[in-house]
Write an enzyme that holds these catalytic residues in place. Sequence first.
Site, short mmCIF file in Angstrom:
data_model
loop_
_atom_site.label_atom_id
_atom_site.label_comp_id
_atom_site.label_asym_id
_atom_site.label_seq_id
_atom_site.Cartn_x
_atom_site.Cartn_y
_atom_site.Cartn_z
N CYS A 39 -43.97 29.04 -1.03
CA CYS A 39 -44.23 27.72 -0.46
C CYS A 39 -43.02 26.84 -0.76
O CYS A 39 -42.10 27.25 -1.47
CB CYS A 39 -45.52 27.12 -1.02
SG CYS A 39 -45.64 27.17 -2.83
N TYR A 56 -31.93 21.52 10.22
CA TYR A 56 -33.14 20.85 10.70
C TYR A 56 -33.51 19.75 9.73
O TYR A 56 -33.11 19.77 8.55
CB TYR A 56 -34.31 21.84 10.85
CG TYR A 56 -34.78 22.44 9.53
CD1 TYR A 56 -35.77 21.83 8.76
CD2 TYR A 56 -34.25 23.64 9.07
CE1 TYR A 56 -36.20 22.38 7.56
CE2 TYR A 56 -34.68 24.21 7.87
CZ TYR A 56 -35.65 23.57 7.12
OH TYR A 56 -36.07 24.12 5.94
N ARG A 131 -32.20 32.50 -3.71
CA ARG A 131 -32.47 32.95 -2.34
C ARG A 131 -31.19 32.99 -1.54
O ARG A 131 -30.40 32.05 -1.56
CB ARG A 131 -33.46 32.00 -1.67
CG ARG A 131 -34.03 32.52 -0.34
CD ARG A 131 -34.84 31.44 0.34
NE ARG A 131 -35.75 31.97 1.33
CZ ARG A 131 -36.27 31.27 2.34
NH1 ARG A 131 -35.95 29.99 2.48
NH2 ARG A 131 -37.09 31.83 3.20
N ASP A 269 -46.48 29.83 2.79
CA ASP A 269 -45.30 29.27 3.46
C ASP A 269 -45.49 27.79 3.79
O ASP A 269 -44.76 27.24 4.60
CB ASP A 269 -44.93 30.05 4.72
CG ASP A 269 -43.53 29.71 5.22
OD1 ASP A 269 -42.63 29.48 4.39
OD2 ASP A 269 -43.32 29.64 6.46
#
Length: 314
Positions: A39, A56, A131, A269
């Site tokens: 998440c 974004y 990540r 997520d």
Amino acid sequence: MAHGDTIGGFEKTPGWLDWYEGPSTPTFRLPAGAVDAHCHVFGPGVEFPYAPERKYTPCDASAQQLFSLRDHLGFERNVIVQATCHGADNRALLDALRRSGGRARGVATVRRDVTEDELKELHAAGVRGVRFNFVKRLVDRPPTESLEEIVAKIAPLGWHVVIYFEAEDLPELYDFFSNIPTDVVVDHMGRPDVTKSPDGPEFALFLQFMRGNANVWTKVSCPERLSVTGPRALPEDVARSQRLAYTDVVPFARRVVEEFPDRVLWGTDWPHPNLKDHMPDDGLLVDYIPQIATTPELQRKLLVDNPHRLYWRD
């Protein structure tokens, strides 16, 4: 959920879908100790500005809102993954970890010049991995040399590497991924094309990747991101009464759970960045779990044992 087009001085990406307010209560009862292992938090932008290089601009999604969802759905813990809209500025992630009272761990994004002291600070807050994003539409792909430098720095801490890529890119990246010396966690099964057969060569390559690398784990999450049929693939009355959704993804995820029960994770997520056609009901996502982990033993491995072993082993 509509949050307005401008928040904290940031104008959201046109057409942005905000997270779903008022998720249903799942009918599937999560086992004690269950972890939402994927998440995010976004901002709030007024406090934690979004990165200048972002691809974004999302709506705000705060730590407190995430923890409220955690409690509503019945999870006990979270693994919060650094969102690409924040780049390598991990302040929002660290704030969420510190607010969690030990009930959250984190996956950060760092650059090759990250210092040992910075890594120690991240570790003390609860970060246990980094990540690497290889999805071209979301980030500019860094050179593999810089990623190798980062891996060398985080390995002594016992951290792992999370990789996000799309199925069509696995052949090109297969050898690089196979040579990462730490534990590796693949986001969302490497985004298989679920219009193809789970017995086809594309998904077979992913299964081969996991079979050949005992250090590789995967998240069997994000059916809403992979599905073509959407949340209601069955007649409406059947789908609603049985809480069935995203059924075209089930054969892929179930196969992975059954073949690699000790190397799978699951997460909501939330708040579901960059979805284009619908925003999922997180309660319905929880009710997806027993379709892919069909026994109490598999459910406990997926939701409790595996994430605790990876994120709370120290």
